[in-house]
Scaffold this active site. Structure first.
Site, short mmCIF file in Angstrom:
data_model
loop_
_atom_site.label_atom_id
_atom_site.label_comp_id
_atom_site.label_asym_id
_atom_site.label_seq_id
_atom_site.Cartn_x
_atom_site.Cartn_y
_atom_site.Cartn_z
N LYS A 105 20.85 44.49 -12.26
CA LYS A 105 20.50 45.19 -13.41
C LYS A 105 21.85 45.59 -14.26
O LYS A 105 22.65 46.15 -13.37
CB LYS A 105 19.36 46.36 -13.44
CG LYS A 105 18.79 46.78 -14.69
CD LYS A 105 17.81 45.50 -15.09
CE LYS A 105 16.76 45.76 -16.12
NZ LYS A 105 15.57 45.05 -16.12
N GLY A 219 8.97 47.02 -29.29
CA GLY A 219 9.99 46.02 -29.10
C GLY A 219 9.67 44.76 -28.74
O GLY A 219 8.41 44.18 -28.98
N1 GLU Z 1 14.92 42.14 -18.28
C1 GLU Z 1 13.87 41.41 -18.11
C2 GLU Z 1 13.13 42.01 -16.73
O1 GLU Z 1 13.18 43.28 -16.66
C3 GLU Z 1 14.34 39.94 -17.77
C4 GLU Z 1 15.35 39.46 -16.58
C5 GLU Z 1 15.69 38.20 -16.35
O2 GLU Z 1 15.32 37.23 -17.31
O3 GLU Z 1 16.45 38.09 -15.61
O4 GLU Z 1 12.40 41.51 -16.09
#
Ligand code: GLU
Length: 415
Positions: A105, A219
């Site tokens: 992340k 969102g």
């Molecule tokens: N941000 C999204 C999640 O928390 C997608 C992550 C991604 O597609 O790599 O799952």
């Protein structure tokens, strides 16, 4: 409420799953720590020609099953604690969905609402260049998250490609379609929330037609979930954003509310709805509650006020472990984040596969593959929770943590 630490909760969850799995102590120790945490100082010239300095973070939790994968968020509350917890959740999420990825992340601590498009572009490009050495289609693949979108991904992909000297569409996912994005990516997270809710409704014997839904967050996830579930025949009775919420027992049309938000800047004062607070939204009278905003929303303090029969987590980490226990004892059917919102990363995976194989799938192909995968995974978690007599979060974690632990054992440690 949102800047409370979340890493202790992610670690509590890991501990619980490890105990249930009777996991080797060494493997547990490995999984508690991220493999790599990168901190960068993102400096840009802002529009008034002053220098802005922002903290940028990328945490790569564990990559035993494939490259790191996970979104990038822009938010004033971004901290190393938060991003580390979110990276850990990505590891389990990818493992549950059997995607050949590890978890990561990223985030930049900034207020995107107060920045111009040009400033956001400079911020994104500078951040990408600072972490460039650790990125790549076989190393770490970013995607959108809170307050980042397709445009952010286009800038990241362009910066990465410029530094490489050739176009690398497979370096990020959640891109615009014209530069290699996938059909169905925008709605993917909302679709998985809806598919899981539909299956959970069968289990708790709730009719979806006219089932009442409250959604926290308007969102990308909240808005699309409202839209998809409205089209499924449910009645959306409450929706909120960061400024507060609206409630209407006759139902809210998500598209009309969206236009209202574009016009006025918030969901407040819509039509015949009454304005409510975010706390009231969580306690509102509804069959299904979809937290689709931030972490730490349903806590030990307010979990008892939840009236819904099903809680489907569109956001990551909206429910604390204490609240989990309260909800379980109340008989609320909770579909955990790492399952409910896994549609986003699943279609990210489809996008990456399409990029690597230089193909483009139709919307139907993407949506059918997504639905099959989500439903299959949902019942895998559901069966385990019946067998273990545990809540869905614990069984989802057991599945994810167990698979990662097994992979680490199989690969062994070197050097
Ligand atoms: N941000 C999204 C999640 O928390 C997608 C992550 C991604 O597609 O790599 O799952």
């Amino acid at each position: 409420m949102t800047n409370q630490k979340v890493l202790p909760f992610a670690l509590d969850q890991l501990k619980l799953a490890s105990e249930k799995l009777d996991l080797d102590k060494g493997i547990y120790k490995i999984l508690k720590e991220p493999k790599r945490a990168i901190l960068v100082s993102v400096t840009i010239e802002n529009d008034s020609e002053n220098i802005g300095v922002f903290q940028g973070i990328r945490v790569q939790h564990w990559d035993v099953k494939g490259p790191f994968k996970g979104g990038i968020r822009f938010h004033p509350n971004v901290t190393l604690d938060e991003v580390t917890a979110l990276s850990m959740w990505m590891t389990w999420k990818c493992a549950i969905a059997n995607l050949p990825y590890g978890g990561a992340k990223g985030g930049i601590c900034c207020n995107p609402k107060k920045m111009s498009t040009k400033e956001l572009e400079r911020l994104t490009r500078r951040y990408t260049s600072l972490i460039f050495d650790y990125l790549g289609p076989h190393r770490d693949i970013p995607a959108p998250d809170l307050y980042t979108n397709e445009q952010t991904m286009a800038w990241m992909m362009d910066t990465y490609s410029q530094l490489k000297g050739y176009s690398v569409p497979e370096s990020v996912t959640g891109k615009p379609i014209e530069i290699g994005g996938s059909e169905g990516r925008k709605c993917a997270t909302a679709n998985s929330v809806a598919f899981c809710t539909r299956e959970a409704a069968k289990i708790v014997r709730l009719k979806l037609k006219n089932a009442t839904i409250a959604i926290q967050g308007f969102g990308s996830v909240g808005y699309n979930a409202a839209s998809v579930m409205h089209n499924m025949g449910c009645k959306i009775v409450a929706i909120s954003d960061s400024s507060g919420g609206v409630f209407c027992s006759d139902g809210i049309n998500p598209e009309r509310l969206y236009s209202h938000k574009i016009k006025t800047g918030s969901v407040l004062n819509f039509d015949t709805c009454v304005n409510i607070t975010n706390t009231e939204l969580l306690a509102s009278n509804c069959d299904i509650l979809v937290p689709a905003a931030m972490e730490n929303q349903i806590t030990g303090k307010n979990a008892d006020d939840v009236n819904a029969k099903i809680v489907a987590e569109g956001a990551n980490g909206p429910t604390t472990p204490k609240a989990d226990r309260i909800l379980f004892e109340k008989g609320v059917y909770l579909i955990p984040d790492i399952l409910a919102n896994s549609g986003g990363v699943t279609v990210s995976y489809f996008e990456w596969v399409q990029n690597l194989t230089r193909t483009h799938w139709t919307l139907d192909e993407v949506n059918n593959k997504l639905e099959n995968k989500i439903v299959e995974t949902f019942y895998e978690v559901e069966r385990l929770s019946k067998k273990e007599k545990s809540d869905m979060r614990t069984s989802a974690l057991m599945l994810g943590v167990g698979r990662v632990a097994h992979a680490i054992n199989t690969r062994g440690l070197w050097p």
